[in-house]
Enzyme design. Sequence first.
Site, PDB file in Angstrom:
ATOM      1  N   LYS A 107      -9.866   2.209  -2.583  1.00 21.50           N
ATOM      2  CA  LYS A 107     -10.102   1.755  -1.205  1.00 21.50           C
ATOM      3  C   LYS A 107     -11.517   2.127  -0.756  1.00 21.50           C
ATOM      4  CE  LYS A 107      -7.576   1.799   3.230  1.00 21.50           C
ATOM      5  NZ  LYS A 107      -6.357   2.362   3.855  1.00 21.50           N
TER       6      LYS A 107
ATOM      7  N   CYS B 191      -5.731  -2.609   2.659  1.00 23.36           N
ATOM      8  CA  CYS B 191      -5.501  -2.403   4.093  1.00 23.36           C
ATOM      9  C   CYS B 191      -6.782  -2.508   4.931  1.00 23.36           C
ATOM     10  CB  CYS B 191      -4.792  -1.068   4.315  1.00 23.36           C
ATOM     11  SG  CYS B 191      -3.947  -0.946   5.927  1.00 23.36           S
TER      12      CYS B 191
ATOM     13  N   GLU C  17       0.843  -1.191   0.000  1.00 28.25           N
ATOM     14  CA  GLU C  17       0.000   0.000   0.000  1.00 28.25           C
ATOM     15  C   GLU C  17       0.885   1.250   0.000  1.00 28.25           C
ATOM     16  OE1 GLU C  17      -3.748   1.915   2.515  1.00 28.25           O
ATOM     17  OE2 GLU C  17      -2.257   0.736   3.594  1.00 28.25           O
TER      18      GLU C  17
END
Length: 302
Positions: free
Chosen positions: A138, A179, A64
């Site tokens: 995301k 994440c 990331e």
Amino acid sequence: ASAYKPEEARVPPALQLPSPPVSKFKIALCQLAVTADKERNIAHARKAIEEAAGKGAKLVLLPEIWNSPYSNDSFPVYAEDIEAGGDVAPSFSMLSEVARSLQITIVGGSIPERSGDCLYNTCCVFGADGKLKGKHRKIHLFDIDIPGKITFKESKTLTAGQHPTIVDTDVGRIGIGICYDIRFQELAMLYAARGAHLLCYPGAFNMTTGPLHWELLQRARAADNQLFVATCSPARDSSSGYVAWGHSTLVGPFGEVIATTEHEEAIIVDEIDYSLIELRRSNLPLEKQRRGDLYRLIDVQR
């Protein structure tokens, strides 16, 4: 068991697991040290990808935010217009070119993306022809506050993505999360119901939640859904404003850790054997045992 309507536990019904293009292949997790020098980060990532491919990897996963420091101040400065490509998106262009030249699939970690007035934390997936196969923004933004430990709010600068991302590649069907997305089991369940063989999560857990939850969540997502999970973190830099936990890991469909590393820079190369998915699903036939009469996962966009 059929009296419990297991086929109705997924709405629409779960797709049958597709036959993957390959049954076995090598995956590489490139845990990279990230600096404030963007050009250096891009060249460094390329070198790591080339080294991984030299070791036989057909799929390479990056961390990331690998081209930029992880901070709200940095995201606008290092962001790239992915849709424009070319010189205004040097990280994107490098990944496309190296995927094509090495003829491998790349899950390109994530970089800050600028689109109009919005910034996103975005993962691009490239096929062996160098073409963009999927782009995941995301979905769940990292907004946490643990007093005395860590406070971070991605929503100060970033916009949440609106679409789950599942990509058919030369090495199987891959679901993408970034994440914080790994904490939401519904997303992983949705990918499993869409026929994913592998979930890839570039991520940068911190020194508070990393020791407690990083491996736990990976193993849970793999065991819950009986598929492979791969994660890739930046290497730890104790002098940076945000200190990553590291510990990039590959987990199998029984929740077993196949390969992992510590917090330093490393390239992990190991084998994924998709036959293990069918084996574990025959050992524990969860899909046939779900209680569609009691609960349902609804895939809204499908």
